[in-house]
Design an enzyme around this catalytic site. Structure first.
Site, short mmCIF file in Angstrom:
data_model
loop_
_atom_site.label_atom_id
_atom_site.label_comp_id
_atom_site.label_asym_id
_atom_site.label_seq_id
_atom_site.Cartn_x
_atom_site.Cartn_y
_atom_site.Cartn_z
N SER A 79 -1.90 0.31 8.63
CA SER A 79 -1.37 -0.51 9.63
C SER A 79 -0.56 -0.63 9.39
CB SER A 79 -1.55 -2.23 8.92
OG SER A 79 -0.78 -3.29 9.43
N SER A 110 -1.50 -3.08 13.01
CA SER A 110 -0.43 -2.53 12.64
C SER A 110 0.64 -4.01 13.24
CB SER A 110 -0.15 -1.54 13.42
OG SER A 110 -0.37 -0.35 13.03
N GLU A 130 3.38 -0.58 10.13
CA GLU A 130 4.35 -2.08 10.20
C GLU A 130 6.22 -1.40 9.93
OE1 GLU A 130 2.94 -4.72 6.63
OE2 GLU A 130 1.03 -4.60 7.98
#
Lengths: 349, 349, 349, 349
Positions: free
Chosen positions: B270, B232, B272
């Site tokens: 991930s 992340s 974000e």
């Protein structure tokens, strides 16, 4: 001499394999048609239509999503796709001030095919996306009429897609060079992912190809609207993977990675929109029952990540293809835009 | 030998000038504090706090916005920022399973400073963002406690920011190498824009520095969780430009350009998130009247575009700085993560 | 004398039939548990847990969506549900400043059941929603601890749900009267739709029951925080209809109709959040393959509209049930809140 | 005999005082114009234009926001308002299939006034909203042309607004009765808030007026499209309070409370959109400098809550006014829609 595409010239834009034509039309059933308006000294515009598949998109809709990356744009038809998760017309690209005419063209196309629309069933949601081609085109002339949509739809074919200054791309400018239509595709886990772009964005010094920041180096510098460079970009993504609308939204949001790889920074004035649709699991307008069997992608596992990579790669390669297909264009206001100097670029990348 | 930052080693990451410390703290009033938990064989985690300015963020709030670039994450406090457009606590970064403890730490911090909260006025909205450091950290031990937030806040200072495996960055991995905290800043039109990142994302082969795809070349390949690489990334953006909440949202959404420049593709796993705040035009908790005078950025003109570029550059440079500050870390599960081989990289870029 | 529910007393709140218990637990597998903290002069708070179905929500997730009707609130866990469309923990309701403790309680619950979390698989996304009970509760005491979540989960049962000042509802105030937990359900086309609410919203004069604006008439007027009346409301919706995440978002957004029927106007200070999940088509954490067969509701046809009506009716009846179950509560700061004077109300509606 | 408005007939729809005309035009500078197409047996449609204030909306834009309550609709121009927070054309309402023509009409209007558009400055973002009038109108005839927009704009005036089956409301149906245009206003803390609605939504049995569920009682039942009742509703909100775009979004989202008070449940087929703009703090197209002084509402304090109540009340009263102004309309497909039987209603409320 015929223009060659970036890949044929050895430009590497990612590692995933392409489809047969390296085009959005590699997704079975997808067709693309252009209607180019290049007349007189100042009309440099047109219509590009993407037909998502065989048969009527209204009768059997396509799971779809839209990502508004930078909402400084005039696209029509977005909110219904966000709400219902389906596309029910072809996708039409044109210039900014012709959204209305294109909208009417899509309405007429749907009415001609469906005599129940507006009578015994509801209406129809045309999807129109646009860029501002006023640097080369006398955009105030509103040259695009509804029938140009009809013609672009009629001209649509599968197989290789004509790129560059055609259709909606006729008057576009990208990183100061001649932009327009570009396309590319990728194969992932037995599925295809295709991108078609309408490129009208980017500041000249920012242009990056295959990781190389060529934009600041090319000489002479381009003659497009350099100082601010703001235009817009439309990205159309098609896949035969059974992504549902939420997942297609995830795909669409990755288009921004492809644009960033080319040097885009989502400038203030650059409206950037991505629409993604799937040709799997079409949704009937008249459901056969209260529920419907379908399939979806597993969220976890390598497939979705590979599709995300495919979006980034195909979007970037489509942008580069739109530039490699550029042609010198003399247009409105005495403006001239040169094509990307491909040989110079090839010496750099 | 002390680690050097990318810029000091000649790595070019954009053309805009930096602030004095090339750090988020170049924005006047912004302070950063770390509480590092590196104990025993398996605790490799911590807390990083960003204080947005002098005085109480609750009493005088900061215009703010959050961009959820990929929502696969567990941040707390987002919806109120989206609704009201203000930040009213410091920003705390930590590991994913410690969001609760960090939340309580911020609550206790606000209660200690304001005896009216929850009695004669409303409550408080802690902003906590996180990445999953379970590769190197025994994240199941829930080692972060509320008092670690207190300590990170107490440790906060202006000036240069310690980067790399400190605070929340202690156990993070980025493109297979040791990630963590990084920061950078840019000057634009008399204003400052700073970024601080917590890097835990990216697949090893995708790493790109200054436009060069170094990731596939470095040898030996990294020992981080290569196959999927999903982690992340948190991006905190500060500016003294008088952007309102809507404009700060536009800034925050450009963080994705900076991540893409480093090779990020917003992988499935991930999460974000970018948060942007302005130190101009603080918003009083107890308004003096029904309306309030303020200033906003002009939407048009070069300033906003330059701020967008600043976001892209500072975010990318902060990511690279987090890698250049990496240190070999032996952690939980017998995992070892090496720092980016900076000398090799310098030979490539 | 035992409190009776609105329907048993003849109050009509819509025309659709209810489930067996007229409760969210009518949806097969859904269980509700309370942990009530009513101790000393000032602790009036607690935890309410909604378990979405049998087995682990982490191993087999539930399609879900959240609607942020008014984002002035501190819920945790929203962005991942929006991104991935699944719920992977029970839903926990508590007071605003205890979101952190509740978050940790859900984390500990998930860790206890899954030794792979944070080691060989990812982390977990706790969903915590809250209202501010500081009128009756010494909310600054942070009385809720992680183990109270454990107890609420352990106490969860199907069948009739205890309503009123229990669990998270212990200290809540609604339209100036004692609020708290309420529930109701509706049958639609062979499916069930249940609502559970945590009511802490509304200005006294606005209270409307069954279409009758009773709020301005009741005497004596209520003793809750009349002048501004702002609190919040959480609405949890469960259904066994095979709605996908997008469709569940559409359901969740209709919760606002139910609240408006009770006199709510989404006041500035009233954070209002609705979460909807489906017990059909659970989503495995470890997918068996790259795609998965599933079912979805037909978008068109009467079923979805009837589910929308069910949301409005069940939400409104759940709010009224929370009021009918009220009890006189003496709490913090010397505040006393009276229950809705049910007999007066029955004379009006 | 002239129709009377609901308030004149003693129907109570909330407690806040109205403006002079109880119309959106009570907000200084706001004008409304209709172009009604009622010709032959089947054309029952038109255009209604709301001019937000004196001078050019393009040269001096209006802070604005849009709330998509149920996105099953075809409005054009939304994404730019969401991104930039300003309205730069009049607002045009028409039928669903005429969005394209109306769009072109607004483009032509802007081009006529600004010879720099598309040449030395950017383009223009027309805002068009719509409902489906196909029950009474031969919507397939596409009778609305761009010049009808020109005429509606030219006809615009301040003062009392003609309500009912005029302009875009000519062919609309609401709760089975004749719907169309309605308006109302409220005074709050020295400011004005006005609503104008285009009503084409609601199932006959659900109609509620002043809290009384009259819909199920009226005899004979209405002749509109009862079984599904799905239409749509557009709500335009104007205020002279200095709300910024984010705050206008909060106002717009409260329109749903007003619709719910009338019995609306946001049915699947009922696209419901609210747009709110402020006449304070106009935003120059060509900024005088990099920043601009402005004012905003204090978020806390009674004013914003009172504005929220004003939105709910004015929206609900505007809907009722649209019904009270109904006239028997014979239209396409042999359909006849009766006006609301006002005398019966007055006996019930």
């Amino acid at each position: 001499m015929a223009k060659q595409r970036a890949r044929a010239l050895g430009v590497s834009l990612g590692g995933l394999p392409t489809g047969t034509s390296n085009a959005i039309t590699d997704v079975a059933g997808v067709r693309v048609g252009h209607e180019t308006l290049h007349t007189g000294p100042a009309v440099r515009t047109g219509v590009t239509a993407v037909l998502p598949g065989p048969g009527s998109a209204f009768a059997d809709k396509f799971p779809a999503a839209v990502a508004v990356l930078n909402g400084f744009g005039k696209a029509a038809g977005l909110s219904q796709i966000a709400e219902l998760g389906v596309l029910e017309t072809p996708i039409v690209l044109t210039n900014t001030l012709s959204v209305g005419a294109a909208h009417e063209g899509l309405v007429r196309h749907a009415l001609a095919a469906h005599d129940d629309i507006g009578v015994t069933t509801g209406t129809v949601n045309p999807l129109v996306l646009e860029c501002h081609d006023g640097w080369l085109n006398d955009i105030r002339a509103l040259s695009v009429r509804p029938e140009h949509v009809t013609r672009a739809l009629a001209a649509a074919t599968g197989g290789p897609v004509v790129e560059g200054p055609v259709g909606a791309g006729t008057g576009m400018v990208c990183f100061g060079w001649k932009g327009g239509i570009g396309t590319a595709s990728r194969r992932v886990g037995g599925f295809l992912l295709g991108a078609l772009v309408l490129t009208n964005f980017g500041r000249a010094p920012d242009l990056t190809i295959g990781g190389v920041p060529v934009g600041a180096t090319l000489r002479p510098p381009p003659t497009g609207p350099v100082p601010r460079g703001a235009g817009s970009c439309v990205v159309v993504l098609a896949t035969d993977a059974p992504a549902d609308a939420r997942q297609l939204g995830r795909l669409a949001r990755r288009a921004t990675v492809g644009l960033a790889r080319c040097g885009g920074i989502m400038q203030h004035g650059s409206g950037e929109y991505a629409v993604a649709f799937s040709t799997a699991n079409r949704v009937p307008h008249r459901p056969a029952g209260p529920t419907r069997a379908t399939t979806v992608l597993a969220e976890d596992g390598p497939l979705l990540d590979d599709l995300f990579t495919a979006v980034a790669e195909a979007t970037a390669e489509a942008v580069v293809n739109s530039l490699f297909a550029g042609e010198r264009t003399v247009g409105a206001h005495g403006h001239v835009v040169e094509p990307l100097p491909v040989e110079q670029v090839l010496g750099l990348v």
